[in-house]
Design a protein around this motif. Structure first.
Motif, short mmCIF file in Angstrom:
data_model
loop_
_atom_site.label_atom_id
_atom_site.label_comp_id
_atom_site.label_asym_id
_atom_site.label_seq_id
_atom_site.Cartn_x
_atom_site.Cartn_y
_atom_site.Cartn_z
N ASP A 185 -34.26 8.80 -5.33
CA ASP A 185 -32.83 9.13 -5.41
C ASP A 185 -32.57 10.24 -6.43
OD1 ASP A 185 -31.19 5.86 -4.98
OD2 ASP A 185 -32.15 7.25 -3.55
N ARG A 186 -31.40 10.84 -6.28
CA ARG A 186 -30.90 11.77 -7.29
C ARG A 186 -30.05 10.99 -8.28
NH1 ARG A 186 -27.76 17.33 -5.90
NH2 ARG A 186 -29.93 17.97 -5.58
N VAL A 187 -30.30 11.22 -9.57
CA VAL A 187 -29.54 10.56 -10.64
C VAL A 187 -28.84 11.65 -11.45
CG1 VAL A 187 -29.72 9.23 -12.77
CG2 VAL A 187 -31.11 8.59 -10.78
N THR A 188 -27.55 11.45 -11.69
CA THR A 188 -26.77 12.43 -12.44
C THR A 188 -26.11 11.77 -13.63
OG1 THR A 188 -26.34 13.73 -10.45
CG2 THR A 188 -24.88 14.10 -12.33
N ILE A 189 -26.22 12.41 -14.77
CA ILE A 189 -25.63 11.93 -16.02
C ILE A 189 -24.73 13.04 -16.55
CG2 ILE A 189 -26.13 11.21 -18.38
CD1 ILE A 189 -28.91 10.27 -17.32
N SER A 190 -23.58 12.65 -17.10
CA SER A 190 -22.62 13.62 -17.62
C SER A 190 -22.45 13.48 -19.12
CB SER A 190 -21.27 13.44 -16.94
OG SER A 190 -21.34 13.72 -15.58
N CYS A 191 -22.15 14.60 -19.75
CA CYS A 191 -21.76 14.61 -21.16
C CYS A 191 -20.58 15.54 -21.32
CB CYS A 191 -22.90 15.09 -22.06
SG CYS A 191 -23.71 13.76 -22.95
N GLN A 192 -19.57 15.04 -22.00
CA GLN A 192 -18.38 15.84 -22.27
C GLN A 192 -18.24 16.01 -23.78
OE1 GLN A 192 -15.43 15.71 -19.61
NE2 GLN A 192 -14.12 17.11 -20.75
N ALA A 193 -18.09 17.26 -24.21
CA ALA A 193 -17.91 17.55 -25.64
C ALA A 193 -16.43 17.58 -25.97
CB ALA A 193 -18.55 18.89 -25.98
N SER A 194 -16.11 17.15 -27.19
CA SER A 194 -14.70 17.10 -27.60
C SER A 194 -14.12 18.48 -27.87
CB SER A 194 -14.56 16.21 -28.84
OG SER A 194 -15.34 16.72 -29.91
N GLN A 195 -14.96 19.48 -27.97
CA GLN A 195 -14.53 20.87 -28.05
C GLN A 195 -15.65 21.74 -27.50
OE1 GLN A 195 -14.28 20.60 -32.50
NE2 GLN A 195 -15.18 22.66 -32.42
N GLY A 196 -15.35 22.99 -27.23
CA GLY A 196 -16.34 23.86 -26.63
C GLY A 196 -17.58 24.05 -27.49
N ILE A 197 -18.75 23.93 -26.86
CA ILE A 197 -20.00 24.09 -27.59
C ILE A 197 -20.90 25.13 -26.92
CG2 ILE A 197 -19.99 21.76 -28.60
CD1 ILE A 197 -22.01 20.93 -26.40
N ARG A 198 -20.29 26.00 -26.10
CA ARG A 198 -21.05 27.00 -25.35
C ARG A 198 -22.16 26.29 -24.59
NH1 ARG A 198 -21.98 32.02 -29.40
NH2 ARG A 198 -23.02 32.81 -27.54
N ASP A 199 -23.43 26.66 -24.85
CA ASP A 199 -24.53 25.97 -24.17
C ASP A 199 -25.44 25.27 -25.17
OD1 ASP A 199 -26.76 28.83 -23.51
OD2 ASP A 199 -25.67 28.18 -25.30
N TYR A 200 -24.88 24.88 -26.32
CA TYR A 200 -25.69 24.28 -27.38
C TYR A 200 -25.84 22.78 -27.16
CZ TYR A 200 -25.04 28.74 -29.81
OH TYR A 200 -25.01 30.07 -30.15
N ILE A 201 -26.50 22.44 -26.07
CA ILE A 201 -26.73 21.04 -25.75
C ILE A 201 -28.15 20.85 -25.27
CG2 ILE A 201 -25.84 21.33 -23.39
CD1 ILE A 201 -24.79 18.42 -23.59
N ASN A 202 -28.75 19.75 -25.71
CA ASN A 202 -30.10 19.39 -25.31
C ASN A 202 -30.09 18.00 -24.69
OD1 ASN A 202 -30.96 21.79 -26.76
ND2 ASN A 202 -30.80 20.56 -28.64
N TRP A 203 -31.12 17.69 -23.92
CA TRP A 203 -31.27 16.39 -23.29
C TRP A 203 -32.64 15.82 -23.65
CZ3 TRP A 203 -27.32 14.04 -20.64
CH2 TRP A 203 -26.25 14.85 -20.26
N TYR A 204 -32.64 14.53 -24.02
CA TYR A 204 -33.85 13.84 -24.43
C TYR A 204 -34.07 12.59 -23.59
CZ TYR A 204 -33.19 16.73 -28.58
OH TYR A 204 -33.00 17.79 -29.43
N GLN A 205 -35.33 12.23 -23.46
CA GLN A 205 -35.74 10.99 -22.81
C GLN A 205 -36.37 10.09 -23.87
OE1 GLN A 205 -39.64 10.88 -20.76
NE2 GLN A 205 -38.50 10.39 -18.91
N GLN A 206 -35.98 8.82 -23.88
CA GLN A 206 -36.60 7.88 -24.80
C GLN A 206 -37.05 6.63 -24.06
OE1 GLN A 206 -34.29 5.98 -27.95
NE2 GLN A 206 -36.05 6.09 -29.35
#
Lengths: 108, 118
Positions: A17-38
């Protein structure tokens, strides 16, 4: 401080299956976001940096997109070894930085 | 190859202080910020703060400001996190992490469990 709202908190899907996860920032962060697996009992592992760049050695079924305040992380073709908790993390300068609440991915 | 090796498990009584260390190898220690991340039992990741080993500058999450003190010694390629006035809420695994960009955490230590109990 910038808050990251991540959803869903858990998802159950079948292998392939395809799995999709979302993250919303409380203000603009351009593209300064990373994703981690634990995985349980282990340190987090960087999968995606700067919103959409795949870390070296990470399978191509993982991807990220978005800019500004809304971001998406996708596993395209879930595998049994992908069972883990996934976190987004913003690093808009200056600090402080922050993580999302995490999404636990399980096999149905 | 970059490696971060943290000090071992700690048990402390409430009101005391704990120091955790993180030794870096495989890179020029002063080139990369060292971050610290908290994970309470069964909970998510929480960014604590960072130290710049080059000049000792620090940034802290508001949740930890005043009780956490981050330092780094380039002479021994080791970063330290001191947490004072411990309570049971400080029981957690603490990770150090670093990377060649200011906020991208490529490399992680193995984690240090701190238990606060009377």
């Amino acid at each position: 401080d910038i808050q990251m709202t991540q959803s869903p908190s858990s998802v159950s899907a079948s292998v392939g299956d395809r799995v999709t996860i979302s993250c919303q920032a409380s203000q603009g962060i351009r593209d300064y976001i990373n994703w981690y697996q634990q995985k349980p009992g282990k340190a987090p592992k960087l999968l995606i940096y700067d919103a959409s760049n795949l870390q070296t050695g990470v399978p191509s079924r993982f991807s990220g997109s978005g800019s500004g305040t809304h971001f998406t992380f996708t596993i395209d073709g879930l595998q049994p070894e992908d069972i883990a908790t996934y976190y987004c993390q913003q690093y808009h300068i200056p600090p402080p930085y922050s993580f999302g609440q995490g999404t636990k991915v399980e096999i149905k | 190859e970059v490696h971060l090796v943290q000090s071992g498990t700690e048990v402390r009584k409430p009101g005391t202080t704990v120091r955790i260390s993180c030794k870096g190898s495989g890179y020029r220690f002063s080139d990369y910020y060292m971050h610290w991340v908290k994970q309470a039992p069964g909970k998510g990741l929480e960014w604590v703060g960072l130290v710049d080993p080059e000049d000792g500058n620090t940034f802290y999450s508001k949740n930890f400001q005043g009780r956490v003190f981050l330092t780094a010694a380039t002479s021994s390629d080791t970063a330290y996190m001191d947490v004072s006035d411990l309570t049971s809420d400080d029981t957690a695994v603490y990770y150090c992490a670093t990377g060649d960009s200011s906020g991208i955490l490529d490399f992680w230590g193995q984690g240090t469990l701190v238990t606060v109990s009377s």
